[in-house]
Write a protein that holds these residues in place. Structure first.
Motif, mmCIF file in Angstrom:
data_model
loop_
_atom_site.group_PDB
_atom_site.id
_atom_site.type_symbol
_atom_site.label_atom_id
_atom_site.label_comp_id
_atom_site.label_asym_id
_atom_site.label_seq_id
_atom_site.Cartn_x
_atom_site.Cartn_y
_atom_site.Cartn_z
ATOM 1 N N SER A 130 0.936 -1.352 0.099
ATOM 2 C CA SER A 130 0.222 -0.396 -0.142
ATOM 3 C C SER A 130 0.787 1.100 0.137
ATOM 4 O O SER A 130 0.571 1.982 -0.743
ATOM 5 C CB SER A 130 -0.555 0.278 1.355
ATOM 6 N N LEU A 131 1.881 1.590 0.626
ATOM 7 C CA LEU A 131 2.969 2.531 0.682
ATOM 8 C C LEU A 131 3.598 2.886 -0.823
ATOM 9 O O LEU A 131 3.951 3.522 -1.262
ATOM 10 C CB LEU A 131 3.758 2.531 1.545
ATOM 11 N N ASP A 132 3.263 1.413 -0.882
ATOM 12 C CA ASP A 132 3.738 1.847 -2.902
ATOM 13 C C ASP A 132 2.983 2.329 -3.649
ATOM 14 O O ASP A 132 3.077 2.731 -4.368
ATOM 15 C CB ASP A 132 4.778 0.274 -2.910
ATOM 16 N N VAL A 133 1.499 2.240 -3.481
ATOM 17 C CA VAL A 133 0.771 2.282 -4.156
ATOM 18 C C VAL A 133 0.715 4.414 -4.199
ATOM 19 O O VAL A 133 0.564 4.349 -4.726
ATOM 20 C CB VAL A 133 -0.927 1.782 -3.908
ATOM 21 N N LEU A 134 1.319 5.016 -2.267
ATOM 22 C CA LEU A 134 1.179 5.522 -2.638
ATOM 23 C C LEU A 134 2.161 6.305 -3.174
ATOM 24 O O LEU A 134 1.970 8.094 -3.748
ATOM 25 C CB LEU A 134 1.004 6.126 -0.555
ATOM 26 N N ARG A 135 3.300 6.155 -3.309
ATOM 27 C CA ARG A 135 4.375 6.717 -3.524
ATOM 28 C C ARG A 135 4.316 6.437 -5.751
ATOM 29 O O ARG A 135 4.737 7.890 -6.024
ATOM 30 C CB ARG A 135 6.321 5.207 -3.849
ATOM 31 N N ARG A 136 4.021 5.613 -6.145
ATOM 32 C CA ARG A 136 3.691 5.904 -7.444
ATOM 33 C C ARG A 136 2.564 7.035 -8.076
ATOM 34 O O ARG A 136 2.338 7.263 -8.354
ATOM 35 C CB ARG A 136 3.021 4.577 -7.794
ATOM 36 N N SER B 261 1.412 17.043 5.458
ATOM 37 C CA SER B 261 2.557 16.500 5.581
ATOM 38 C C SER B 261 3.323 16.252 4.282
ATOM 39 O O SER B 261 2.778 16.086 3.187
ATOM 40 C CB SER B 261 3.379 15.463 6.095
ATOM 41 N N GLU B 262 4.657 17.305 3.665
ATOM 42 C CA GLU B 262 4.835 17.521 2.177
ATOM 43 C C GLU B 262 6.149 16.800 2.126
ATOM 44 O O GLU B 262 6.578 16.694 1.021
ATOM 45 C CB GLU B 262 4.759 19.073 1.741
ATOM 46 N N ASP B 263 6.577 16.210 3.416
ATOM 47 C CA ASP B 263 8.121 15.824 2.601
ATOM 48 C C ASP B 263 7.908 14.199 2.523
ATOM 49 O O ASP B 263 8.423 13.463 3.294
ATOM 50 C CB ASP B 263 9.471 15.972 3.806
ATOM 51 N N VAL B 264 6.586 13.663 1.590
ATOM 52 C CA VAL B 264 6.392 12.758 1.289
ATOM 53 C C VAL B 264 7.313 11.704 1.302
ATOM 54 O O VAL B 264 7.003 10.456 2.059
ATOM 55 C CB VAL B 264 5.451 12.401 -0.097
ATOM 56 N N ALA B 265 8.417 11.449 0.691
ATOM 57 C CA ALA B 265 9.149 10.648 0.766
ATOM 58 C C ALA B 265 10.027 10.184 1.728
ATOM 59 O O ALA B 265 9.874 9.070 2.518
ATOM 60 C CB ALA B 265 10.516 10.288 -0.585
ATOM 61 N N TRP B 266 10.230 10.892 2.390
ATOM 62 C CA TRP B 266 10.723 11.244 3.713
ATOM 63 C C TRP B 266 9.814 9.871 4.734
ATOM 64 O O TRP B 266 10.244 9.835 5.839
ATOM 65 C CB TRP B 266 11.238 12.380 4.301
ATOM 66 N N HIS B 267 8.739 10.477 4.615
ATOM 67 C CA HIS B 267 7.960 10.087 5.276
ATOM 68 C C HIS B 267 7.494 8.697 5.847
ATOM 69 O O HIS B 267 6.951 8.138 6.534
ATOM 70 C CB HIS B 267 6.027 10.897 5.436
ATOM 71 N N LEU B 268 6.933 8.186 3.973
ATOM 72 C CA LEU B 268 6.758 7.614 3.626
ATOM 73 C C LEU B 268 8.053 6.218 3.441
ATOM 74 O O LEU B 268 7.712 4.917 4.407
ATOM 75 C CB LEU B 268 6.202 7.251 2.388
#
Length: 305
Positions: free
Chosen positions: A206-212, A226-233
């Motif tokens: 699911s985290l991969d889905v959000l990344r895509r 939160s705007e630092d999406v990559a760090w957050h996930l």
């Protein structure tokens, strides 16, 4: 701040759950046909939601629909009460969760086993939602309520009926609990892993889905954008793995589950207190509930044999 607009036509309300700020945030999307609320919270905090919406110039009569990431009571417990008062509301929810909104008996029985006599104090009344008000989702839909485009993804891991919504206008993913707990700006992301549905494999997928989706920001119900999406996930993914391994090792420790969960909770809260300044700790101390997360991860390992 009771209402914060973080993009044009997009913001959130602090429902001030139990009178405490920064525990539950309800997303607000403005459309041509009225407001959409993401995760309205429990019935016990409806007064806080109403008061802070009114302070921002909104009213419950302006609401056209409710977007539920999942049906846990801290996210969706007020749904039936809102629909009873405003029968024209449309309620968007994953198809697995839909039946428990329409007939909440099993949901409430499960919650009572956990919360016992505190149910009413914690969550308030939970009313059924008329079937005609429910829009069932599977994931993969593109919704256009009021002309605002929302993409839906099925994102299990925290709950088997969890979905996330990408609001294309603002680039915001409303991710419920699948993106963890993090008060806006804090240097921590805390997994929320209560029983019975935790699946690490599904959660990482699911985290991969959000990344895509490549969003500009994430919005979590606990608490805010939160705007630092990559760090957050990435931080959440690492914490999920670390917590799961820590719990797996405790299963062989001396004592019963209650003792194991207590030790795990103390360790997690001590780590949070070491990372966060005193003024930022309270939401996690009240609402992160790592003991409950221990039970969810322990159940995950035991189901695997």
């Amino acid at each position: 701040m009771s209402y914060d607009r973080f993009a044009p036509g997009t913001g959130y309300v602090d429902v001030e759950y139990q009178g405490v700020p920064r525990l539950i945030a309800t997303g607000v999307l403005e459309t041509g046909d009225g407001l959409l609320l993401v995760d309205p919270g429990p019935a016990v905090s409806l007064d806080g939601l109403r008061r802070n919406m009114e302070a921002a110039g909104f009213a419950f009569g302006d609401v056209a629909g409710l977007l539920l990431t999942h049906i846990h009571l801290d996210h969706a417990g007020a749904t039936g009460t809102l629909v009873k008062a405003h029968p024209g509301l449309r309620v968007y929810v994953h198809e697995i969760g839909a039946r428990h909104l329409i007939d909440p008996a099993r949901l409430l029985a499960s919650a009572r086993r956990i919360y016992g006599d505190a149910m009413e104090t914690l969550w308030g009344e939970v009313l059924p939602v008329p079937e005609a008000s429910v829009v069932r989702l599977r994931g993969g839909e593109a919704l256009s309520p009021g002309g605002r485009t929302l993409r839906v993804a099925y994102t299990p891991g925290h709950a088997v009926h969890h979905v996330s919504y990408l609001d294309e206008a603002s680039g915001t993913v409303f991710a419920g609990d699948v993106a963890g707990m993090r008060v806006t700006g804090d240097p921590v992301v805390v997994p929320v892993t209560p029983p019975p549905d935790v699946s690490l494999e599904a959660w990482q997928a699911s985290l991969d889905v959000l990344r895509r989706w490549h969003p500009e920001r994430l919005f979590v119900t606990h608490f805010g954008p939160s705007e630092d999406v990559a760090w957050h996930l990435d931080t959440l993914a690492g914490q999920l793995t670390a917590w799961a391994e820590r719990v797996r090792h405790t299963l062989d420790a001396a004592g019963d589950d209650a003792a194991r969960a207590t030790v795990f909770e103390k360790t997690v809260l001590d780590e949070l207190r070491a990372t966060l300044p005193p003024g930022r700790r309270r939401p996690y101390e009240i609402f992160a509930q790592p003991a409950g997360s221990w039970y969810g991860l322990a159940r995950y390992w035991r189901k695997r044999g």
